[in-house]
Scaffold this motif. Structure first.
Motif, PDB file in Angstrom:
ATOM      1  N   SER A  81       0.858  -1.192   0.000  1.00  0.00           N
ATOM      2  CA  SER A  81       0.000   0.000   0.000  1.00  0.00           C
ATOM      3  C   SER A  81       0.888   1.234   0.000  1.00  0.00           C
ATOM      4  CB  SER A  81      -0.906  -0.009   1.236  1.00  0.00           C
ATOM      5  OG  SER A  81      -1.789   1.090   1.238  1.00  0.00           O
ATOM      6  N   PRO A  82       0.677   2.166  -0.949  1.00  0.00           N
ATOM      7  CA  PRO A  82       1.582   3.316  -1.085  1.00  0.00           C
ATOM      8  C   PRO A  82       1.213   4.474  -0.168  1.00  0.00           C
ATOM      9  CG  PRO A  82      -0.056   3.394  -2.809  1.00  0.00           C
ATOM     10  CD  PRO A  82      -0.335   2.131  -2.013  1.00  0.00           C
ATOM     11  N   GLY A  83       2.066   5.494  -0.189  1.00  0.00           N
ATOM     12  CA  GLY A  83       1.796   6.710   0.561  1.00  0.00           C
ATOM     13  C   GLY A  83       0.680   7.533  -0.061  1.00  0.00           C
ATOM     14  N   PHE A  84       0.157   8.452   0.705  1.00  0.00           N
ATOM     15  CA  PHE A  84      -0.921   9.333   0.242  1.00  0.00           C
ATOM     16  C   PHE A  84      -0.433  10.163  -0.938  1.00  0.00           C
ATOM     17  CE2 PHE A  84      -4.862  11.297   0.440  1.00  0.00           C
ATOM     18  CZ  PHE A  84      -4.764  12.672   0.477  1.00  0.00           C
ATOM     19  N   THR A  85      -1.286  10.298  -1.927  1.00  0.00           N
ATOM     20  CA  THR A  85      -1.071  10.983  -3.220  1.00  0.00           C
ATOM     21  C   THR A  85      -0.217  10.175  -4.172  1.00  0.00           C
ATOM     22  OG1 THR A  85       0.940  12.340  -2.812  1.00  0.00           O
ATOM     23  CG2 THR A  85      -1.178  13.248  -2.075  1.00  0.00           C
ATOM     24  N   LYS A  86       0.370   9.063  -3.745  1.00  0.00           N
ATOM     25  CA  LYS A  86       1.283   8.310  -4.591  1.00  0.00           C
ATOM     26  C   LYS A  86       0.615   7.047  -5.142  1.00  0.00           C
ATOM     27  CE  LYS A  86       4.738  11.087  -3.763  1.00  0.00           C
ATOM     28  NZ  LYS A  86       3.974  12.090  -2.993  1.00  0.00           N
ATOM     29  N   PRO A  87       0.838   6.732  -6.427  1.00  0.00           N
ATOM     30  CA  PRO A  87       0.363   5.451  -6.964  1.00  0.00           C
ATOM     31  C   PRO A  87       1.227   4.313  -6.459  1.00  0.00           C
ATOM     32  CG  PRO A  87       1.673   6.593  -8.614  1.00  0.00           C
ATOM     33  CD  PRO A  87       1.559   7.537  -7.429  1.00  0.00           C
ATOM     34  N   VAL A  88       0.697   3.108  -6.545  1.00  0.00           N
ATOM     35  CA  VAL A  88       1.461   1.958  -6.061  1.00  0.00           C
ATOM     36  C   VAL A  88       2.668   1.687  -6.939  1.00  0.00           C
ATOM     37  CG1 VAL A  88       0.350   0.030  -7.295  1.00  0.00           C
ATOM     38  CG2 VAL A  88       1.100  -0.269  -4.913  1.00  0.00           C
ATOM     39  N   SER A  89       2.714   2.263  -8.137  1.00  0.00           N
ATOM     40  CA  SER A  89       3.900   2.093  -8.976  1.00  0.00           C
ATOM     41  C   SER A  89       5.153   2.625  -8.304  1.00  0.00           C
ATOM     42  CB  SER A  89       3.704   2.774 -10.335  1.00  0.00           C
ATOM     43  OG  SER A  89       3.370   4.127 -10.184  1.00  0.00           O
ATOM     44  N   THR A  90       5.008   3.539  -7.335  1.00  0.00           N
ATOM     45  CA  THR A  90       6.189   4.052  -6.628  1.00  0.00           C
ATOM     46  C   THR A  90       6.804   3.020  -5.686  1.00  0.00           C
ATOM     47  OG1 THR A  90       4.793   5.063  -4.913  1.00  0.00           O
ATOM     48  CG2 THR A  90       5.427   6.454  -6.785  1.00  0.00           C
ATOM     49  N   LEU A  91       6.203   1.823  -5.608  1.00  0.00           N
ATOM     50  CA  LEU A  91       6.779   0.711  -4.845  1.00  0.00           C
ATOM     51  C   LEU A  91       7.235  -0.420  -5.775  1.00  0.00           C
ATOM     52  CD1 LEU A  91       4.198   0.598  -1.899  1.00  0.00           C
ATOM     53  CD2 LEU A  91       6.536   1.480  -1.815  1.00  0.00           C
ATOM     54  N   THR A  92       7.413  -0.111  -7.065  1.00  0.00           N
ATOM     55  CA  THR A  92       7.741  -1.146  -8.044  1.00  0.00           C
ATOM     56  C   THR A  92       9.072  -1.824  -7.767  1.00  0.00           C
ATOM     57  OG1 THR A  92       6.429  -0.059  -9.776  1.00  0.00           O
ATOM     58  CG2 THR A  92       8.149  -1.578 -10.496  1.00  0.00           C
ATOM     59  N   SER A  93      10.097  -1.074  -7.382  1.00  0.00           N
ATOM     60  CA  SER A  93      11.404  -1.678  -7.141  1.00  0.00           C
ATOM     61  C   SER A  93      11.313  -2.756  -6.065  1.00  0.00           C
ATOM     62  CB  SER A  93      12.422  -0.607  -6.736  1.00  0.00           C
ATOM     63  OG  SER A  93      13.649  -1.186  -6.355  1.00  0.00           O
ATOM     64  N   LEU A  94      10.632  -2.463  -4.987  1.00  0.00           N
ATOM     65  CA  LEU A  94      10.450  -3.446  -3.919  1.00  0.00           C
ATOM     66  C   LEU A  94       9.603  -4.615  -4.403  1.00  0.00           C
ATOM     67  CD1 LEU A  94      10.668  -4.360  -0.963  1.00  0.00           C
ATOM     68  CD2 LEU A  94       8.714  -2.875  -0.450  1.00  0.00           C
TER      69      LEU A  94
END
Length: 384
Positions: A139-152
């Protein structure tokens, strides 16, 4: 407490917490010449990685942010082991999503489609390989899409996990829905309301429970998932959502909060399932955010509290890896992007391997000379 900024303060938008404890001012990143498309680090596990997207609709409840919608629509991105090594690499996000995220973050030093050109490692729509694999919800941070956790996500999938990343609709700057509509951030108009954080994490817990229902019984590849081995990790308010989900849904056996102020209160009886806090120096005991001190006392099972020296709020997602492409230079004393990604991947995977695969991890028992940035709290944790 979402911080909006001008382009000269582009780093602060990316590195300040949405719905997190206040952070004292620090020098913002300075404008720099964009370096060209970002490339995510290669996964470290033995398996090639596939990815696909699901669009799910929960007709049992209305959308909490859009009064004109009677059902909750969600986009779920799945990463998983595959036997397919060749094929088209999945896009990081669409050009429209990149534009809305950059505009929402007030970053104007690079073309608005910059993030859509980020190079990923997962093969789009590859066939999954394996059966009865552990599942990790992100689950990503507020305002951020889950794509910002792609590396992990890619790294965990390469290590033998199925990963389900949830885009919580109307809580990020852009979510593309099943019919191609792009849902923007309706929740951003309410983030200063009393009780906002508590409401968000309750909604995220409901999203996660619905997604688990569908993935374990209604998805065509549900046989991939071992229902007895499910964990959740989140960054910022996504980490708070992990706490809220574990309080409500016993299927989630273990959880990780990556630098998120928590809002869901753990019952006085405690939470006995394994949990790990991993964060920046603002989360040292007695620091600026008291929520971890409060919740630490009510974690009654296996637990760890880890702080990375030099980390920023977004050191636990892809943001530092993207700064060069966006034309933003981080502060000189920030934990380098590649190192932040390495440490996040290493400690998250160690936690999951121990609690979902029953593989004891000495790395989680005490500080390591190979990872001098890592402090174990509360006993040996210094203050920033």
């Amino acid at each position: 407490m979402r911080q909006l900024l001008a382009v000269a303060a582009g780093l602060a938008v990316l590195a300040a917490s949405a719905c997190s404890a206040p952070t004292p001012p620090r020098p913002a990143g300075v404008a720099a010449t964009p370096t060209g498309p970002a490339t995510l680090p290669a996964p470290t596990g033995p398996h090639p990685v596939g990815t696909t997207a699901l669009h799910l609709t929960d007709t049992s409840r209305p959308d909490p942010w859009n009064p004109d919608t009677e059902a909750r629509e969600l986009k779920v991105t799945l990463w998983y082991p595959t036997g397919q090594r060749g094929g088209r690499r999945a896009p990081y996000m669409t050009a429209r999503e990149s534009e809305l995220l950059m505009k929402g973050s007030r970053i104007t030093g690079a073309p608005y489609d910059t993030l859509s050109r980020t190079r990923t490692n997962a093969v789009e729509d590859a066939d999954p390989a394996g059966r009865k694999l552990p599942l990790v919800v992100l689950s990503p941070g507020f305002t951020k899409p889950v794509s910002t956790l792609t590396s992990l996500a890619e790294d965990l999938a390469s290590r033998g996990y199925v990963v389900a990343g949830i885009d919580h609709t109307y809580e990020s700057y852009a979510t593309t829905l099943a019919d191609g509509r792009v849902a923007e951030c309706l929740a951003c108009d309410s983030d200063s309301d009393p009780g906002f954080g508590t409401g968000v994490v309750q909604g995220r817990a409901a999203d996660v429970s619905f997604v688990l229902d569908r993935l374990t019984s209604g998805w065509k590849h549900s046989g991939l998932i071992d229902r007895s081995r499910i964990a959740m990790a989140g960054q910022s308010i996504g980490g708070a959502g992990a706490v809220a989900t574990m309080v409500k849904d016993s299927r989630v056996r273990a959880g990780i909060d990556m630098d998120g102020t928590t809002y869901a209160r753990i019952p006085e009886s405690g939470l006995s399932r394994p949990f790990m806090f991993i964060g920046s120096p603002q989360h040292v005991p007695g620091g600026r955010d008291p929520s971890w001190d409060r919740d630490w006392k009510r974690l009654s099972g296996w637990k760890r509290w880890i702080v990375l020296s030099g980390a920023e709020h977004h050191s636990f997602n892809d943001t530092p890896l993207l700064m060069g492409a966006l034309g933003v230079k981080p502060p000189a004393d920030a934990l380098p992007a590649a190192r932040a990604a390495e440490l996040t991947r290493t400690y998250v995977a160690a936690f999951l391997d121990q609690h979902l695969k029953a593989q004891r991890q000495p790395l989680l028992q005490e500080p390591s000379s190979r990872h001098p940035e890592v402090e174990f709290c509360p006993a040996s944790c210094g203050r920033s």
